[in-house]
Design a protein around this motif. Structure first.
Motif, PDB file in Angstrom:
ATOM      1  N   ASP A 135      82.648  99.673  34.192  1.00  0.00           N
ATOM      2  CA  ASP A 135      81.965  98.563  33.004  1.00  0.00           C
ATOM      3  C   ASP A 135      83.052  98.149  31.984  1.00  0.00           C
ATOM      4  N   VAL A 167      74.749  96.466  29.550  1.00  0.00           N
ATOM      5  CA  VAL A 167      73.424  96.019  30.579  1.00  0.00           C
ATOM      6  C   VAL A 167      72.229  96.300  29.863  1.00  0.00           C
ATOM      7  N   SER A 184      71.377 101.170  36.338  1.00  0.00           N
ATOM      8  CA  SER A 184      72.396 100.081  36.322  1.00  0.00           C
ATOM      9  C   SER A 184      73.557 100.476  37.023  1.00  0.00           C
ATOM     10  N   ASN A 225      76.937  93.182  39.416  1.00  0.00           N
ATOM     11  CA  ASN A 225      75.912  94.335  38.544  1.00  0.00           C
ATOM     12  C   ASN A 225      74.531  94.198  39.386  1.00  0.00           C
ATOM     13  N   VAL A 265      77.815  98.962  37.326  1.00  0.00           N
ATOM     14  CA  VAL A 265      78.494  97.563  36.985  1.00  0.00           C
ATOM     15  C   VAL A 265      79.981  97.808  38.010  1.00  0.00           C
TER      16      VAL A 265
END
Length: 395
Positions: A95, A326, A65, A190, A67
């Motif tokens: 993040d 996430v 992931s 995201n 961000v």
């Protein structure tokens, strides 16, 4: 002799072989119970294993992931205009991002000597002998010079220290809270990648070209019902969803707080990947607001030269910090987990027989007759032959 016989029977019995036999019991009550329990067990496993848990799918729970966050908004604060450079830390980041709600200033600090704050342990004194030269109290503000001096314009004395003077607790100036912060917006971009299934998804609404995306982002604000695919959130909305009163963060407690923004990706890849969309939830992460250590704050300084000497303005900022967290889970049909789950479900149906046997041998009339017919012993000393024996009891 008793122990010897017990061990002998145990050893001989250890090598016995047990095999089930079929006994048909003509009892309507027991039959209804058996079929009802069987139906409930099968229904439960079909719903829980295959529908709720999707046990027929191969899953992936550790996606990759990324961000990116960006805060926007401007505010008029007295004669000062604040933009993201002033109130956001960092103004563009990953993040974690925070915004200032209230500031406290200590102006014109210089490297000098001044009185230690009276709340610091062992700082209060009457003579120089009460202050040890060179001693550093890590809960204080600097290094002691060995002198006992008057505490600024008060009558009592404290130990003198070498530090940035004047100290914060004495000279701090508190400004009003930044009320316009309720309308500041946070852009949260995201993207998530499920490498096992080679699926890459983002939380921005699909559009035909970049111009359409930009036009959409310039006018949208996230709303779960009307605009669920817009990644722009008002701070007031985030606080409300986290069950926090924004006015309390500003005025009553005035300490700000840490709020978690949870992005949850739960994707059924048996459908088209376009159905893989995120959901958002919000929760306060720091201590309760009525505790002394609750809230969120940090310090930073602005340095400049005044009269040829390095000077700074110390700023203590209270604000809201957003932690973007996430979670991802993706599943897709696979024959191996399907076979395993099916066999497990079929095996579990055997509990119906165990329950009905217990009822039959415990509660139903003539249970002794059932017991005699259900359990037989076959010895090599007696010649018994069973091919496919069935006992039919008509009651």
């Amino acid at each position: 002799m008793g122990l010897h016989n017990f061990l002998k029977e145990y050893i001989h019995g250890f090598w016995d072989y047990e095999t089930p036999k079929v006994m048909v019991v003509k009892n309507r009550t027991l039959g209804v119970i058996y079929r009802s329990v069987q139906f409930l067990v099968i229904t439960y496993f079909i719903w829980y294993v295959f529908i709720s848990q999707k046990a027929y799918q191969e899953s992936e729970t550790r996606p990759e992931s990324s961000v990116y966050t960006l805060m926007k908004g401007s505010a008029i604060h007295g004669d000062e205009i604040l933009d993201t450079v002033e109130y956001a830390r960092p103004s563009e980041g990953g993040d974690v991002i925070s915004t200032i709600l209230r500031r406290e200033f200590t102006f014109n600090q210089r490297q000098d000597t001044c009185a230690e704050h009276f709340n610091v342990a062992d700082a209060n004194c009457t003579t120089d002998s009460d202050c040890v030269e060179g001693e550093v109290n890590f809960n204080g503000h600097g290094r002691r010079t060995g002198r006992c001096v008057q505490y600024y314009n008060h009558t009592f004395k404290t130990c003198e220290i070498q530090t940035w003077c004047p100290i914060e607790e004495y000279a701090v100036v508190r400004e009003p809270p930044l009320e316009e912060a309720i309308n500041f917006t946070v852009f949260i971009r995201n993207s998530i990648h499920f490498p096992k299934f080679k699926v890459l998804r983002g939380n921005i609404k699909d559009a035909r070209n970049k111009r359409d995306i930009k036009r959409y982002l310039n006018k949208c604000h996230y709303d779960e019902e009307s605009d669920p695919y817009c990644p722009i959130f008002r701070l007031g909305y985030i606080a409300a969803q986290a069950r926090e009163n924004f006015s309390e963060l500003l005025f009553h407690s005035g300490k700000g707080g840490v709020i978690g923004v949870f992005i949850n990706w739960k994707c059924n890849l048996d459908l088209d990947p376009s159905h893989c969309k995120p959901t958002y939830s919000f929760r306060r992460l720091d201590l309760r607001k009525d505790l002394p250590d609750a809230g969120y704050y940090y310090r930073f300084a602005k340095y400049y030269s005044k009269d040829g000497e390095e000077t700074r303005t110390l700023i203590k900022a209270y604000g809201i910090r957003l932690d973007i967290i996430v979670h991802g889970h993706a599943g897709k049909f696979s024959p191996i987990p399907t076979i395993i789950s099916t066999v497990t479900a079929m095996t579990s149906v055997g509990i119906c027989t165990i329950i009905c046997d217990w009822i039959m041998l415990t509660f139903i009339d003539k249970n002794e007759v059932y017991s005699e017919r259900k359990f037989d012993e076959v010895s090599n000393k007696k010649r018994y032959s069973f091919s496919a024996t069935q006992f039919h009891l008509f009651l």
